[in-house]
Design an enzyme around this catalytic site. Structure first.
Site, PDB file in Angstrom:
ATOM      1  N   GLN A   2       0.930  -1.116   0.101  1.00 50.76           N
ATOM      2  CA  GLN A   2      -0.120  -0.116   0.092  1.00 50.76           C
ATOM      3  C   GLN A   2       0.841   1.272  -0.058  1.00 50.76           C
ATOM      4  O   GLN A   2       0.262   2.551   0.081  1.00 50.76           O
ATOM      5  CB  GLN A   2      -0.960   0.086   1.163  1.00 50.76           C
ATOM      6  N   PHE A  15      -6.029  -4.001   3.394  1.00 49.52           N
ATOM      7  CA  PHE A  15      -6.671  -3.916   4.683  1.00 49.52           C
ATOM      8  C   PHE A  15      -5.691  -3.261   5.672  1.00 49.52           C
ATOM      9  O   PHE A  15      -6.010  -3.227   6.875  1.00 49.52           O
ATOM     10  CB  PHE A  15      -7.387  -5.263   5.169  1.00 49.52           C
ATOM     11  N   GLU A  56       0.761  -2.016   4.415  1.00 49.78           N
ATOM     12  CA  GLU A  56       1.013  -0.583   4.721  1.00 49.78           C
ATOM     13  C   GLU A  56       2.448  -0.593   4.995  1.00 49.78           C
ATOM     14  O   GLU A  56       3.279   0.160   4.606  1.00 49.78           O
ATOM     15  CB  GLU A  56       0.362   0.309   5.701  1.00 49.78           C
ATOM     16  N   ARG A 109      -5.669   7.015  17.351  1.00 46.03           N
ATOM     17  CA  ARG A 109      -7.009   7.071  16.567  1.00 46.03           C
ATOM     18  C   ARG A 109      -7.919   6.274  17.338  1.00 46.03           C
ATOM     19  O   ARG A 109      -9.275   6.652  17.323  1.00 46.03           O
ATOM     20  CB  ARG A 109      -6.918   6.369  15.139  1.00 46.03           C
ATOM     21  N   ARG A 144      -7.747  -1.901   8.622  1.00 52.13           N
ATOM     22  CA  ARG A 144      -8.644  -0.988   8.553  1.00 52.13           C
ATOM     23  C   ARG A 144      -9.342  -0.515   9.752  1.00 52.13           C
ATOM     24  O   ARG A 144     -10.053  -1.303  10.636  1.00 52.13           O
ATOM     25  CB  ARG A 144      -9.819  -2.308   7.481  1.00 52.13           C
ATOM     26  N   PHE A 176      -7.669   1.404  11.710  1.00 48.16           N
ATOM     27  CA  PHE A 176      -6.594   1.826  12.300  1.00 48.16           C
ATOM     28  C   PHE A 176      -6.485   2.258  13.799  1.00 48.16           C
ATOM     29  O   PHE A 176      -6.273   3.385  14.196  1.00 48.16           O
ATOM     30  CB  PHE A 176      -6.079   3.035  11.555  1.00 48.16           C
ATOM     31  N   THR A 182      -4.119  11.267  10.731  1.00 48.94           N
ATOM     32  CA  THR A 182      -3.666  12.359  11.855  1.00 48.94           C
ATOM     33  C   THR A 182      -2.352  12.806  11.439  1.00 48.94           C
ATOM     34  O   THR A 182      -2.162  13.758  12.487  1.00 48.94           O
ATOM     35  CB  THR A 182      -3.837  11.505  13.239  1.00 48.94           C
ATOM     36  N   GLU A 199     -12.753   2.568   5.429  1.00 51.68           N
ATOM     37  CA  GLU A 199     -12.804   2.078   6.777  1.00 51.68           C
ATOM     38  C   GLU A 199     -14.341   2.126   7.577  1.00 51.68           C
ATOM     39  O   GLU A 199     -14.359   1.382   8.336  1.00 51.68           O
ATOM     40  CB  GLU A 199     -11.775   2.878   7.770  1.00 51.68           C
TER      41      GLU A 199
END
Lengths: 458, 758
Positions: free
Chosen positions: B197, B228, B232, B310, B342, B344, B449, B713
C-alpha cells in the site's frame, strides 16, 4: 514417470519425480497458467480451485494446492483460463461476477469462478454450500451469491463439455506405486509397510506443503476400482475405502438425513470431492467428523493385510491418540454402515459454521421399545484422544424412559466419561459443557422440538 | 458524467478470467532466485550462535544472509528504526526473521530455512497486557491522555455510575494474496515489484538498505490481492530482502510468504483492553466517562502510536460527551508487531463507547437505541438545530453530524421498534434459542492524523490519438480506487471512461506519495488527478482561444464548432502544446497536536449506522446472524456500486473480527492460529440471511472530490452491531449484564450466558 491428463480441453503430459508435486505448482510454474492462485497451500481457502472431471463425467471443484500429480492421471482439469471460450467469450458466471461486482481485489476470484462454473454445470443452486470452500476477504460474499443466482439458469457453454478422459492407469515407477486393484495394493503394502498411502490427499497433502515431508515410498490409490464403490447389502451399505465424502453423502442422504446434513459442513465441496472415508478413518484423528457418526451407527471396519482380512467394530479401531488397531502393512479396505437406524442425530460445533474443524462433534443413536431405551450409542469427537463413546451416559439411558429428562441426566454423566483438552479451538470446560448441551438438544430433538438454529427465521 | 455511475471494478474482466497479474504472476527473468526467512523459535532472548552449515549446503541454496552480511541499514521499520530486517544479537518474538535463504526455488528456500541450528539464551517473554504493565514495558514514556471537562467531578455528581472492562481481540488481515515482492537489479539501483500500500516507503527502506539515493529505486505496484492495512508497512521486509539478495547475486530475486509464515511473521490488528467508568442520568444521558485503553503493540513500534491515537480520537464515536478522559497505554510485548488494519485503532475506540452505551441501557432497562439517540452530537441540519454544536474530547467542533437523521431513517427502514418487540416476545416463549437485536452508529474521522501525509500527486498524459494515461500515488488493493479516479478524470476531461487508462502506481512517475490508507485514496488522489486534468483543459482552452470551450462526451465545442477530443489532441501536439501535466492536492484546514491532543485532525466525518439481529443457541453458544440493515454516508457517491461493495465487505470483515476470528497465542508466545484451518474469517454462509445496504444520499459539507466521502474504513465498524446483538441475546438469558468479550466466539457467548444467569 510421466502422467497425462486433460487440461482446458487438451491432453497434456507432466513429468513426475517424487510423486508429491502438486497440480498447482505444475499449472503455475510449468504451464505458466498463473490464473490459479495459491492462497493458503493447505486446501482451506479455495483460491487454487480447479474443476476436475473423472470417469463419472461429473465436473467437480477441487483444491489444486494439495492435489498431487499422480492423482489426476487420465482425468481432465479445467482452470480459470479454460472457463471462458476459445474465442474469449465469457462464461455466464464470469459475466455475472462482473455485472454484480463480485470481485474486488480479484485474488480469490479465479477460485470462485471455477467453483461457480462447476456448480453451474451440475445445476447446483445451493450457492452457500457450493461456495463454502472459497474465502473472500473483500466483498462479504453477498455480490458473489447474487452473481451465482443470476447465472444459474443460463445455458452451459459448449466448451465446458470438452474434457478428455483416459482410462489408462499410471504405471508404477520406482518408489511410486500405482495399483489398480485391492489385491495388488495388499501385496505391495504388506511388503512396504512404511509407505504412505494417498487417496484424496486432503490431509497427506499438508504433510507435503506444510511439513515439507518426503513421502517415499508412496502409493496412489485412485485407480483401484474395487475400493471405490458402494454396495447395497440389504441391511447395510458396504462402502469402499476410496469412496469420497461427496459420494458417500449421496448414498446416505435417503438413509441418514442428519448425517448428510452434518457432512454438508465437512470441509468444503472441494475437500469432500477429494477426501475419502477410508482416509478419514485411517488417519486416526480425534477430530474427524466421520468416525463419531459411524460409531454411533455401529459401523464395522474392514481391514486387510496381504490376503488376510478382519473386521472390527469401528470404535475398537481407535486405541489411543495417534494409535489405531492396525498392523504395519494393513489398510482399511472398507466400512459397512447399517441402513435402518432411526433417531441418528449428528451435531457439529465449530468456531465457524462452515468449513471448520469441530471443537466437539456429537453423534447419537438410541433404540427404544414402548418408550424405554433398549440401546444407546453416544459417540463424540474432540472429547478425548480418539473418537469415543460415552459409556457412562449410555448406561444412564439404558432401560430408562426416552425423554428430555433422561437425556439431561445422561448429559450430567459426560463429566465422568470425558476429560477433554484445551486448545486453540476450545477449552476443556467448554467442550464438556457443549457436549452436554448437545445431549440435551438430542433429547429435545427426539421429543419433537425445533433444534436446528439454521431454521430460525428473522 | 462518468462520476456517480456504478461502473464495475476497472479490471473486473481480468479478475474473472484469471489474467489480472499479482506480484507472483509477473513473468520472471531466467535464473530468478527465491527467498525465505529463517525464523526465531523463541519469543525473547539473546542469539548466542547460529550454525547455518546445513542451510548453506541444502539443495538449491545460492546464499545465506545474516545481519552481519548487510552492507547498510538493517531496518525495515516504518517509524522508529527499531525493526531490523534480520535479528541482530537478540530476538523479540516467535517468527522473527533471523537469517535469509536465497535459493533456486521457493520450495528449496523454504526447506533450507528450517535446517538452522540456532542457539538462544532465553529470557522470560513479556506476552500479555498484564505482563507489560508489571514490567512497565511500553512505547513512549507513559500513557497519553486526551480529554475535556472535569471527569472526576462529573462522575461524582452523576445520578448513576457503572464500570466495566472489555477485552478486544486482534485480527489477522488474511488478504488472500500473501505478502510478496520481487527485485530486478538494474545498471544502478533496482526495480521493485511489491504488493504494498506504500510504494514510497518501500523505496525509502530499499534505498537505505542499499546505501543509495531514493532516485535509484523504482517501486511499482499494479494491484494487491487485498491489503486492509496489512500491506502498509509489512511488505518492507520482503522488498528489502529481495533488493539485498538481488544486489548480492546480480539476479532477480522474489519472495513470498507461505500463508503460515505470513501469519507468524507479520503484524495484525492490535488487541486491547478498554476499562471504563461512566456517569449518566435517568434517561441515559452521559455526564462523564473515563476510559483507559491498553494496546498490545508487540515488539516494535511500527504504526502503533498513530493507531492508539486514533483509538482515543474515536472513543466518543457519535456522542457528545460533556466530560471525558481517555488514557492510552501503548504496551511493548514479545509478539508480532501489531500494525495498521482497516480502521487503524478507530474500531477499538468505537467499540469501547458502544459497549458503554450498551451497559448504560442495560443498567437502566432502556432501549439502547434510545440511549444512543439522546447522546448524539447535535446535527448540522435542522432536526436538532436547537442544540449547540458539540465538541470532541480533543477540541474539534463536530459541525457535520447527521447521526440523528441517518439513524432515524435506518431505525424506520429496518422496522427496528417492531422487531425489537418481536424479539422480546420470541425470547419470552423460547428457552433454548434467544434472539437479540442491536443498533450502532459510526462517526469516523477522515484524514491522516499525521497532517503532512494528507497530500497527493498525479501525472496525467494525453496522447496524440486522444487516449489518456493517468497515474497517481494511490494503490489499488480491490477497493476500486483506480476506477473511481478514472471516473474523475473522464468527467473532468469530458471523455468516455474507456479513453482513460490507469497505470500501475510507480515511484518514478509520482514521487513522495503517502500510503494508500486512512480511507483517503480517492479523496486525495481524485483531487490530484482532477487538478492535473484541469491544467490540461486550461492549456487546450488556451489553444482554442476560448475559456468557455466545452468538453463533453469525447467532443469539444468551441465557438460554435465541435471536434472530437482526439482531433484536438492531435492539433495540440502539432501546435507544440504540452499534453502531460502533474497534479497536486493538499487537504486544507487541518492542524493537529498529538501530544496536547488538540486541534482539527480531521477534514470531515463519515457517518453510518447498522441494525443487526441474531439468534443464539443457549445449549452450545452457537449463533447465526439473521438480518443486517445498514445505512451509510458516502457523501455524493463517486460510484455507488463500489461504495456498497466496501460497505458490505467492511461489515462482514468487522463482524468477523468480533465473532469467529480469534487469535490464540500459547504461553511461550507462539501463535497457535496460524492458518485458515485454525483462524476463521467469515465464510459465505456467515453473511446475514437478509442483508440490506443503502447509501445516505447527501453531498459532503466540505469541498471534497465531487462532494464524495471516504468509504474504506468507516463501514468496518458496522460489525459492532452484530456483536451488540449477540450481547442483547445473551442478556435475555438472565438478569446480569453479560459482559460479553470480543471476539464473541461460540465459547465466549456460552460463557456470557452463564454470567447473565448469575
Amino acid at each position: 514417470m510421466d502422467i497425462s491428463f486433460g487440461l482446458n480441453g487438451e491432453t497434456v503430459t507432466a513429468s513426475v519425480n517424487s510423486g508429491t508435486e502438486t497440480l498447482l505448482d505444475f499449472l503455475r510454474e510449468t504451464q505458466g497458467l498463473k490464473g490459479t492462485k495459491e492462497g493458503c497451500n493447505e486446501g482451506d481457502c479455495g483460491a487454487c480451485s480447479v474443476i476436475m472431471t473423472g470417469p463419472d463425467g461429473t465436473p467437480k471443484a477441487v483444491n489444486s494446492c494439495i492435489l498431487m500429480l499422480p492423482q489426476i492421471q487420465g482425468r481432465s482439469i479445467r482452470t480459470v483460463e479454460g472457463i471462458s471460450g476459445p474465442d474469449g467469450a465469457l462464461h455466464p458466471v464470469q459475466t455475472a461476477m462482473i455485472d454484480y461486482h463480485g470481485s474486488q481485489c480479484g485474488f480469490c476470484t479465479p477460485g470462485f469462478i471455477t467453483t461457480m462454473a462447476a456448480a453451474h454445470s451440475n445445476g447446483d443452486t445451493d450457492h452457500d454450500t457450493a461456495l463454502a470452500g472459497n474465502l473472500c476477504r473483500c466483498t462479504g460474499y453477498a455480490p458473489i451469491v447474487r452473481a451465482a443466482q443470476s447465472a444459474q439458469d443460463e445455458p452451459i457453454p459448449d466448451w465446458m463439455a470438452q474434457n478428455p478422459i483416459s482410462p489408462t492407469p499410471l504405471r508404477s515407477d520406482g518408489a511410486i506405486f500405482c495399483p489398480t486393484s485391492a489385491d495388488e495394493l495388499a501385496d505391495w503394502y504388506r511388503d512396504h509397510p512404511d509407505a504412505t498411502l494417498v487417496a484424496g490427499a486432503t490431509d497427506v497433502g499438508l504433510w507435503v506443503t506444510k511439513s515439507l515431508a518426503n513421502l517415499s515410498p508412496i502409493a496412489f490409490l485412485n485407480h483401484i476400482k474395487d475400493l471405490g464403490d458402494i454396495q447395497d447389502k440389504g441391511d447395510h451399505l458396504r462402502v469402499g475405502a476410496t469412496v469420497t465424502i461427496a459420494q458417500l453423502m449421496q448414498a446416505i442422504k435417503p438413509l441418514h438425513d442428519s448425517l448428510h446434513s452434518m457432512f454438508t459442513r465437512y470441509g468444503s465441496p472441494q475437500v469432500r470431492n477429494s477426501a475419502t472415508i477410508g482416509g478419514n478413518i485411517a488417519n486416526g484423528s480425534p477430530i474427524g467428523d466421520g468416525p463419531p457418526a459411524l460409531i454411533a451407527l455401529g459401523a464395522t471396519l474392514h481391514l486387510r493385510h496381504g490376503a488376510t482380512r478382519r473386521d472390527l467394530a469401528l470404535e475398537d479401531f481407535f486405541v489411543e491418540y495417534g494409535r489405531q488397531d492396525r498392523l504395519p502393512g494393513e489398510f482399511v479396505e472398507g466400512i459397512s454402515i447399517p441402513k435402518d437406524m432411526q433417531n441418528l442425530r449428528c451435531y457439529k460445533l465449530s468456531k465457524r459454521f462452515d468449513q471448520d474443524i469441530s471443537a466437539v462433534c456429537g453423534c447419537f443413536w438410541v433404540d427404544q421399545k414402548d418408550g424405554i431405551v433398549t440401546q444407546a450409542r453416544l459417540a463424540f469427537g474432540g472429547m478425548a484422544g480418539t473418537p469415543k463413546r460415552a459409556s457412562g451416559a449410555e448406561e444412564i439411558l439404558n432401560a430408562n424412559p426416552l425423554s428430555p429428562e433422561t437425556m439431561r441426566r445422561a448429559a450430567q454423566a459426560l463429566a465422568d466419561d470425558f476429560t477433554p483438552m484445551s486448545d486453540q479451538r476450545a477449552s476443556a470446560d467448554y467442550r464438556l459443557q457443549a457436549a452436554q448441551g448437545m445431549l440435551v438438544r438430542y433429547g429435545n430433538d427426539l421429543a419433537g422440538a425445533d433444534t436446528d438454529i439454521r431454521k430460525v427465521a428473522p | 458524467m462518468t462520476v456517480s455511475k456504478s461502473l464495475p471494478h476497472d479490471t473486473a474482466r481480468e479478475h474473472v478470467t484469471g489474467t489480472a497479474r499479482y506480484v507472483d504472476d509477473i513473468p520472471t527473468p531466467a535464473g530468478t532466485l527465491h527467498l525465505a526467512f529463517g525464523q526465531s523459535p523463541v519469543a525473547n532472548g539473546k542469539l548466542t550462535s547460529m550454525d547455518l552449515k546445513d542451510v548453506t549446503s541444502a539443495p538449491g541454496v545460492v546464499a545465506v544472509i545474516t545481519a552481519q552480511d548487510l552492507p547498510f541499514a538493517n531496518d525495515v521499520s516504518p517509524s522508529a528504526h527499531d525493526e531490523p530486517l534480520l535479528a541482530d544479537g537478540s530476538v523479540h518474538y516467535v517468527g522473527q526473521p533471523v537469517f535469509l535463504v536465497v535459493a533456486d526455488s521457493h520450495l528449496n528456500a523454504r526447506k533450507a530455512a528450517r535446517l538452522a541450528k540456532i542457539s538462544i539464551e532465553e529470557v522470560t517473554p513479556i506476552l500479555t497486557i498484564e505482563d507489560a504493565l508489571a514490567a512497565d514495558s511500553r512505547f513512549e514514556d507513559g500513557p497519553r491522555i486526551y480529554g475535556k471537562g472535569d471527569v472526576d467531578e462529573a462522575l461524582k455528581d452523576a445520578p448513576h455510575q457503572v464500570s466495566g472492562s472489555i477485552n478486544i481481540g486482534g485480527q489477522e488481515h488474511f488478504y488472500l494474496e500473501g505478502q510478496a515482492a520481487m527485485a530486478l537489479p538494474g545498471e544502478t539501483g533496482v526495480t521493485i515489484q511489491s504488493s504494498t500500500q506504500h510504494p514510497t516507503e518501500i523505496q525509502h527502506k530499499v534505498a537505505e538498505a542499499l546505501g543509495c539515493p531514493f532516485h535509484e529505486v523504482v517501486v511499482e505496484v499494479r494491484r494487491m490481492g487485498g491489503g486492509f492495512g496489512g500491506k502498509e508497512s509489512q511488505g518492507n521486509a520482503l522488498a528489502v530482502a529481495c533488493a539485498i539478495a538481488a544486489r548480492a547475486t546480480g539476479r532477480a530475486c522474489k519472495m513470498r510468504y507461505d500463508r503460515d509464515d505470513d501469519f507468524v511473521i507479520t503484524g495484525k490488528r492490535h488487541d486491547c483492553r478498554v476499562d471504563y467508568t461512566v456517569g449518566f442520568d435517568d434517561v441515559g444521558r452521559i455526564v462523564g466517562v473515563d476510559f483507559t485503553q491498553y494496546f498490545r503493540c508487540g515488539w516494535a513500534q511500527d504504526l502503533s502510536l498513530p493507531v492508539a491515537d486514533r483509538a482515543m480520537l474515536h472513543a466518543d464515536n457519535a456522542y457528545d460527551l460533556p466530560h471525558a478522559r481517555i488514557t492510552s497505554h501503548r504496551l511493548k510485548t514479545n509478539t508480532q508487531s501489531a500494525t495498521a488494519f482497516r480502521g487503524f485503532g478507530g474500531p477499538q475506540g468505537v467499540l469501547g463507547i458502544e459497549r458503554v452505551m450498551d451497559h448504560v441501557a442495560h443498567h437502566l432497562g432502556l432501549d439502547p437505541a434510545a440511549v444512543r439517540g439522546i447522546n448524539f452530537y447535535a446535527s448540522g441540519g435542522s432536526i436538532s438545530g436547537q442544540r449547540k454544536v458539540g465538541t470532541t474530547p480533543y477540541g474539534m467542533p463536530v459541525t457535520d453530524s447527521i447521526s440523528q437523521e441517518l439513524s432515524d431513517a435506518l431505525l424506520t427502514s429496518s422496522d427496528y421498534s417492531t422487531r425489537r418487540r418481536a424479539v422480546a416476545e420470541w425470547n419470552a416463549q423460547n428457552e433454548i434459542f434467544k434472539k437479540g437485536i442491536a443498533f450502532s452508529p459510526v462517526k469516523f474521522g477522515i484524514s491522516f492524523t499525521l497532517t503532512q501525509l494528507n497530500q497527493a500527486g498525479a501525472l496525467v498524459q494525453i496522447y496524440s490519438d486522444g487516449s489518456v494515461l493517468i497515474n497517481h500515488g494511490g494503490t489499488e488493493m480491490g477497493q476500486g480506487l483506480f476506477q473511481k479516479v478514472a471516473q474523475v478524470a473522464a468527467s473532468t476531461l469530458g471523455v468516455p471512461r474507456d479513453v482513460i487508462r490507469p497505470s500501475a502506481t510507480a515511484t518514478d512517475k509520482v514521487p513522495n506519495t503517502s500510503a494508500t490508507a486512512a480511507s483517503s485514496g480517492s479523496d486525495l488522489n481524485g483531487m490530484a488527478v482532477r487538478n492535473a486534468c484541469e491544467t490540461l483543459i486550461a492549456r487546450l482552452r488556451d489553444l482554442l482561444g476560448d475559456p468557455d470551450a466545452i468538453f463533453e462526451n469525447g467532443q469539444v465545442t468551441s465557438k460554435g464548432e465541435t471536434q472530437t477530443f482526439a482531433e484536438l489532441a492531435q492539433t495540440a501536439w502539432a501546435a507544440r502544446v504540452s499534453l502531460s501535466a502533474t497534479g497536486f492536492y493538499a487537504t486544507p484546514d487541518i492542524a493537529w497536536d498529538r501530544i496536547k491532543g488538540e486541534g482539527r485532525p480531521f477534514f470531515y466525518f463519515a457517518y453510518g449506522a447498522c441494525v443487526s439481529e441474531v439468534v443464539i443457541d443457549t445449549l452450545t453458544g452457537e449463533y447465526r446472524t439473521l438480518r443486517t440493515d445498514i445505512l451509510h454516508d458516502c457523501g455524493t457517491s463517486l460510484n455507488p456500486a463500489l461504495d456498497i461493495g466496501q460497505i458490505e465487505g467492511g461489515y462482514v470483515q468487522g463482524a468477523g473480527w468480533l465473532t469467529t476470528e480469534e487469535l490464540v497465542w500459547d504461553d511461550t508466545g507462539r501463535l497457535r492460529t496460524h492458518a485458515p484451518s485454525t483462524y476463521k474469517i467469515p465464510a459465505c454462509a456467515d453473511r446475514p440471511d437478509i442483508f440490506n445496504v443503502s447509501l445516505w444520499d447527501a453531498p459532503n459539507t466540505v469541498d471534497t472530490i465531487y462532494r464524495s466521502k471516504a468509504v474504506g474504513e468507516p463501514p468496518f465498524m458496522h460489525g459492532i452491531a452484530t456483536f451488540l446483538a449477540l450481547s442483547d441475546a445473551v442478556a435475555a438469558c438472565g438478569p446480569t449484564y453479560p459482559n460479553l468479550q470480543a471476539p464473541a466466539t461460540t465459547e465466549e457467548v456460552f460463557r456470557a450466558i452463564g454470567r447473565a444467569r448469575t
